[in-house]
Write an enzyme that holds these catalytic residues in place. Structure first.
Site, PDB file in Angstrom:
ATOM      1  N   SER A 154      -0.005  14.840   2.544  1.00  0.00           N
ATOM      2  CA  SER A 154       0.332  13.537   1.978  1.00  0.00           C
ATOM      3  C   SER A 154       0.645  13.679   0.485  1.00  0.00           C
ATOM      4  CB  SER A 154      -0.814  12.558   2.243  1.00  0.00           C
ATOM      5  OG  SER A 154      -0.461  11.238   1.948  1.00  0.00           O
ATOM      6  N   ARG A 224      -7.620  -1.270   0.912  1.00  0.00           N
ATOM      7  CA  ARG A 224      -7.984  -0.171   1.806  1.00  0.00           C
ATOM      8  C   ARG A 224      -7.743  -0.535   3.261  1.00  0.00           C
ATOM      9  NH1 ARG A 224      -8.098   5.221   2.122  1.00  0.00           N
ATOM     10  NH2 ARG A 224      -9.788   5.996   3.449  1.00  0.00           N
ATOM     11  N   ASP A 319       3.379   9.764  12.872  1.00  0.00           N
ATOM     12  CA  ASP A 319       3.157   9.398  11.470  1.00  0.00           C
ATOM     13  C   ASP A 319       4.335   8.553  11.002  1.00  0.00           C
ATOM     14  OD1 ASP A 319       2.725   9.202   8.757  1.00  0.00           O
ATOM     15  OD2 ASP A 319       2.550  11.358   8.405  1.00  0.00           O
ATOM     16  N   HIS A 352      -0.588   9.184  10.499  1.00  0.00           N
ATOM     17  CA  HIS A 352      -0.630   9.949   9.252  1.00  0.00           C
ATOM     18  C   HIS A 352      -1.943  10.710   9.100  1.00  0.00           C
ATOM     19  CE1 HIS A 352       0.452  11.115   5.251  1.00  0.00           C
ATOM     20  NE2 HIS A 352      -0.550  10.460   4.695  1.00  0.00           N
ATOM     21  N   ASP A 353      -3.029  10.137   9.563  1.00  0.00           N
ATOM     22  CA  ASP A 353      -4.339  10.778   9.433  1.00  0.00           C
ATOM     23  C   ASP A 353      -4.461  12.062  10.239  1.00  0.00           C
ATOM     24  OD1 ASP A 353      -5.487   9.194   7.555  1.00  0.00           O
ATOM     25  OD2 ASP A 353      -6.753   8.042   8.930  1.00  0.00           O
TER      26      ASP A 353
END
Length: 379
Positions: A154, A224, A319, A352-353
């Site tokens: 990232s 968040r 992602d 994405h994680d």
């Protein structure tokens, strides 16, 4: 692999730099600190060092634990350690908290030497270039003339790319994972909404909330929660939570009813307990500003023309925050510039994680590439 091996108990180090650092925006930090952790041993040739660059909410604590009682290991413990893809029995691994961070490096929570008070909102804006510049000072301090590899996912991948561009002779390999050569318009928009949640929180107090004994918890929590949604894949989120309710039926109100709501609020609350709002603002702006091609007539091929590093680029199928197409842009530019690049697109349900998770194909690919990095150290 990762469950049976660990770097064990690790101790962070705060490295002081009694030197000015001129930032990209023209401002100067009169001095700065970098909080780091190291794993493994630097060999006699000092050619086996690997730098790990963190993403938006990461820090120096990459692997291991700070005490036996710690509930959690470092954020990339499945990647870094004895016998793991980045093998600490072969490499000297360095993790750091970037400038502007909130885990020991100079940032909004630090004391401004010119005022004797916390910087707060007065801490200057920092960019990926600034981070890499400070990391080069760290390499000098550690006696490392050239990194065997610079690795990041990232925002960390952006730093790996910038290292190869800014200091081509100091990087042998760059591993750019789940990243992009610049943010998409949509990503910039996401970041702005997150910042607005913080900036408009009544407890923000123009960024000097600590001197008012307040914390913009509501804004940071919402930022968040929204960010976390973008790190996950729709199908993965659906399989995990579906439309499951926390009770037997609808409550017909605005309290938490769906399990996914409970999960997001938990993630938001946990984040507020460990992260600083001013740091969040700084990190998201650094993401927005990153665009190395802009210095080369908006040509990414020209931007990488002088790199000497070999590249490993990885993306993940679901992602959508840093889609595979964004990695393709970098790969095509490297090929056009006749640079060495290996690319893998990992099929994953985790969005994405996924770059933080222990996917078998992903781990095998990184392991194989790092084996080649190790061979280069022995030439």
């Amino acid at each position: 692999m990762s469950q049976n091996t660990s770097v064990g108990i690790v101790t962070p180090q705060k490295i002081p730099f009694e030197m000015p650092l001129v930032l990209e925006n023209g401002k100067t930090l009169p001095r700065f600190d970098l909080m780091i952790e190291t794993y493994g041993e630097l060999n006699a040739e000092k050619n086996n060092a690997v730098l790990i660059c963190h993403a938006l909410s990461g820090n120096h604590h990459v692997a291991g634990k700070h005490s036996a009682e710690d509930k959690y290991t470092g954020w990339w413990d499945n990647m870094v350690g004895p016998g793991k893809p980045i093998d600490t029995e072969r490499f000297f691994v360095v993790g750091l908290n970037n400038l502007g961070g909130c885990d020991g490096s100079s940032g909004p929570l630090s004391i401004n030497p010119e005022t004797g008070r916390e910087y707060g909102a007065d801490f200057p804006m920092v960019t990926v270039k600034d981070w890499v510049k400070s990391q080069a000072a760290l390499a000098d301090y550690l006696g490392i003339e050239q990194w065997a590899a610079v690795v990041g996912g990232s925002l960390g991948g952006m730093q790996a790319l910038q290292w190869a561009i800014s200091y081509p002779e100091r990087v042998r390999h760059a591993l750019v994972i789940a990243s992009a050569p610049k943010l998409s318009t949509q990503n910039i928009a996401f970041n702005d909404v997150a910042r607005q949640a913080i900036l408009t929180d009544p407890d923000f107090n123009e960024g000097h909330y600590r001197s008012h004994n307040t914390v913009p918890a509501r804004g940071l929590r919402i930022a968040r929660m929204m960010g976390h949604i973008t790190y996950l894949a729709e199908d993965g989120l659906g399989k995990k939570f579906g439309r499951d309710l926390r009770s037997n039926g609808y409550q017909y109100g605005y309290s938490v009813e769906f399990e996914v709501e409970s999960y997001l609020r938990y993630q938001g609350d946990k984040f507020v307990g460990r992260f600083d709002a001013n740091t969040y603002l700084l990190m998201t702006k650094a993401l927005d500003y990153f665009d190395p091609a802009a210095d080369f007539g908006n040509s990414l091929t020209r931007a990488v023309q002088d790199v000497q590093a070999k590249f490993f680029v990885a993306s993940f199928s679901t992602d959508w925050r840093f889609a595979p197409e964004r990695s393709h842009e970098l790969v095509k530019a490297l090929i056009a510039a006749q640079k060495s690049v290996q690319y893998i697109e990992v099929k994953s349900a985790h969005g994405h994680d996924a770059f933080l998770m222990e996917d078998e194909a992903y781990m095998r690919a990184v392991t194989a590439y790092m084996n080649n990095v190790d061979k280069d150290c022995r030439l």
